[in-house]
Design a protein around this motif. Structure first.
Motif, short mmCIF file in Angstrom:
data_model
loop_
_atom_site.label_atom_id
_atom_site.label_comp_id
_atom_site.label_asym_id
_atom_site.label_seq_id
_atom_site.Cartn_x
_atom_site.Cartn_y
_atom_site.Cartn_z
N ASN A 129 -4.11 6.15 15.70
CA ASN A 129 -4.74 6.07 14.38
C ASN A 129 -5.79 4.97 14.33
O ASN A 129 -6.84 5.13 13.70
CB ASN A 129 -3.67 5.83 13.31
CG ASN A 129 -2.88 7.08 12.98
OD1 ASN A 129 -3.34 8.20 13.22
ND2 ASN A 129 -1.68 6.92 12.46
N ALA B 60 -8.83 7.90 7.91
CA ALA B 60 -8.13 7.45 9.11
C ALA B 60 -7.38 6.14 8.85
O ALA B 60 -6.25 5.95 9.33
CB ALA B 60 -9.11 7.27 10.27
N ARG C 110 -4.27 7.09 7.01
CA ARG C 110 -3.25 7.65 7.91
C ARG C 110 -2.55 6.53 8.68
O ARG C 110 -1.34 6.57 8.89
CB ARG C 110 -3.88 8.64 8.88
CG ARG C 110 -4.25 9.98 8.25
CD ARG C 110 -4.52 11.04 9.30
NE ARG C 110 -5.63 10.69 10.18
CZ ARG C 110 -6.91 10.93 9.92
NH1 ARG C 110 -7.25 11.51 8.78
NH2 ARG C 110 -7.85 10.59 10.78
N LEU C 111 -3.33 5.53 9.08
CA LEU C 111 -2.75 4.38 9.78
C LEU C 111 -1.77 3.65 8.87
O LEU C 111 -0.64 3.33 9.28
CB LEU C 111 -3.85 3.44 10.24
CG LEU C 111 -3.42 2.10 10.84
CD1 LEU C 111 -2.56 2.32 12.08
CD2 LEU C 111 -4.65 1.25 11.18
#
Length: 206
Positions: free
Chosen positions: A85, A190, A193-194
């Motif tokens: 990620n 992103a 998501r991390l």
């Protein structure tokens, strides 16, 4: 905190902290690209790509260490997910900087600045949170703020698209700008998501 029988190997977290530092430097370069004259952007984009290569190196280093280590401080899949990620965050910032140069875009819409500012803040928060990944403690404020920033970025993205189709007349410029703002939006996604991965792992480790 659940008792863990695995040995404490801080090197995994050292690598992730170094990757997070790349994210901060990459986002700062993206801000510079946005504010620079067209003639200076190519050099800045090259520097951004160097940082992306450096981050790739850390990611591969962590993958290699995962392959060579029998017992890891977190589940193997979780460490892989965090590294992957982080890599995505860096890749989208590099892509956006590259597109700004390749498309030879002059002045960018003001809302693009807001998008990049969100990306930079996400990178800074990630770097601040990285040392706490060792214990997976005191991270709630991190993922809550990242999620708030992602919601803010979503709103900016929708407004940008609306402005794009309302105010721009040149079809080529519309396509180019849409590509750039979509790369920036994917970068923020992103980071979310991390942060979501960190939250999931922290809950599992508690």
């Amino acid at each position: 905190m659940r008792f863990r029988v695995t040995p404490h190997d801080s090197s995994f977290f050292d690598i992730m902290a170094e990757t997070a530092d790349c994210l901060v430097r990459g986002s700062a370069l993206l801000v510079q690209i946005l504010n620079a004259d067209m003639k200076d952007r190519k050099e800045l984009a090259a520097k951004l790509h160097e940082v992306e290569n450096e981050a790739d190196g850390f990611t591969h280093k962590l993958y290699q260490k995962l392959n060579q280590t029998f017992v890891t401080p977190l589940d193997r899949d979780d460490l892989y997910l965090l590294a992957s990620n982080m890599d995505d965050c860096m890749d989208y910032m590099d892509e956006a900087g590259d597109l700004i140069v390749l498309y030879k875009i002059g002045e960018l819409p003001k809302r693009v600045v807001a998008q990049v500012n969100v990306l930079q803040r996400c990178a800074e928060l990630t770097a601040e949170a990285a040392p706490r990944l060792r214990s997976m403690d005191s991270l709630r404020d991190y993922w809550v703020e990242i999620n708030r920033l992602e919601n803010e970025a979503d709103r900016e993205y929708r407004r940008l698209l609306a402005d794009l189709f309302e105010k721009e007349d040149d079809p080529k410029r519309i396509i180019k700008l849409k590509d750039i703002i979509t790369s920036l939006e994917r970068g923020v996604d992103a980071f979310e998501r991390l942060a979501n991965a960190v939250e999931t792992i922290a809950v599992k480790e508690s």
